[in-house]
Motif scaffolding. Structure first.
Motif, PDB file in Angstrom:
ATOM      1  N   PRO A  47       0.802  -1.236   0.000  1.00 50.18           N
ATOM      2  CA  PRO A  47       0.000   0.000   0.000  1.00 50.18           C
ATOM      3  C   PRO A  47       0.834   1.285   0.000  1.00 50.18           C
ATOM      4  O   PRO A  47       0.517   2.228  -0.738  1.00 50.18           O
ATOM      5  CB  PRO A  47      -0.842  -0.115   1.272  1.00 50.18           C
ATOM      6  CG  PRO A  47      -0.952  -1.576   1.513  1.00 50.18           C
ATOM      7  CD  PRO A  47       0.368  -2.152   1.057  1.00 50.18           C
ATOM      8  N   TRP A  50       2.325   1.891  -3.491  1.00 48.77           N
ATOM      9  CA  TRP A  50       1.295   2.293  -4.450  1.00 48.77           C
ATOM     10  C   TRP A  50       0.876   3.741  -4.199  1.00 48.77           C
ATOM     11  O   TRP A  50       0.705   4.523  -5.126  1.00 48.77           O
ATOM     12  CB  TRP A  50       0.091   1.359  -4.389  1.00 48.77           C
ATOM     13  CG  TRP A  50      -0.912   1.668  -5.438  1.00 48.77           C
ATOM     14  CD1 TRP A  50      -2.133   2.260  -5.262  1.00 48.77           C
ATOM     15  CD2 TRP A  50      -0.794   1.445  -6.841  1.00 48.77           C
ATOM     16  NE1 TRP A  50      -2.765   2.412  -6.464  1.00 48.77           N
ATOM     17  CE2 TRP A  50      -1.972   1.911  -7.449  1.00 48.77           C
ATOM     18  CE3 TRP A  50       0.206   0.885  -7.638  1.00 48.77           C
ATOM     19  CZ2 TRP A  50      -2.172   1.844  -8.820  1.00 48.77           C
ATOM     20  CZ3 TRP A  50      -0.010   0.815  -9.014  1.00 48.77           C
ATOM     21  CH2 TRP A  50      -1.183   1.296  -9.585  1.00 48.77           C
ATOM     22  N   SER A  51       0.724   4.102  -2.948  1.00 48.65           N
ATOM     23  CA  SER A  51       0.341   5.465  -2.598  1.00 48.65           C
ATOM     24  C   SER A  51       1.402   6.470  -3.047  1.00 48.65           C
ATOM     25  O   SER A  51       1.079   7.538  -3.581  1.00 48.65           O
ATOM     26  CB  SER A  51       0.123   5.563  -1.087  1.00 48.65           C
ATOM     27  OG  SER A  51      -0.263   6.866  -0.731  1.00 48.65           O
ATOM     28  N   THR A  54       1.100   6.694  -6.985  1.00 42.59           N
ATOM     29  CA  THR A  54      -0.058   7.466  -7.466  1.00 42.59           C
ATOM     30  C   THR A  54       0.047   8.936  -7.067  1.00 42.59           C
ATOM     31  O   THR A  54      -0.377   9.816  -7.812  1.00 42.59           O
ATOM     32  CB  THR A  54      -1.385   6.859  -6.987  1.00 42.59           C
ATOM     33  OG1 THR A  54      -1.394   6.790  -5.554  1.00 42.59           O
ATOM     34  CG2 THR A  54      -1.615   5.481  -7.584  1.00 42.59           C
ATOM     35  N   GLY A  55       0.643   9.216  -5.919  1.00 43.43           N
ATOM     36  CA  GLY A  55       0.868  10.606  -5.524  1.00 43.43           C
ATOM     37  C   GLY A  55       1.809  11.309  -6.485  1.00 43.43           C
ATOM     38  O   GLY A  55       1.590  12.470  -6.850  1.00 43.43           O
TER      39      GLY A  55
END
Length: 64
Positions: A47, A50-51, A54-55
């Motif tokens: 997680p 991925w965060s 995408t950020g």
């Protein structure tokens, strides 16, 4: 144990099926696969990774 991904989805901006799909697992792991080969390999991301990715996308880090 291998993560079980559910709810595969792809971008509404995808065209002609040339895109990737993402899904999540119960433990928060995010899976990414080729939409043209749904039975093929899946890349799995924690997680936090991925965060961060995408950020960076939202911030324009990868814009040409």
């Amino acid at each position: 144990m291998t993560a079980q991904f559910t709810g595969w989805r792809k971008s509404t901006r995808s065209d002609d099926g040339n895109c990737v799909e993402v899904a999540s697992a119960g433990d928060g792991t995010v899976g990414v696969r080729d939409s043209k080969n749904s039975a093929g390999p899946v890349l799995a991301f924690e997680p936090a990774a991925w965060s961060a990715f995408t950020g960076s996308v939202r911030a324009g880090t990868f814009n040409r």
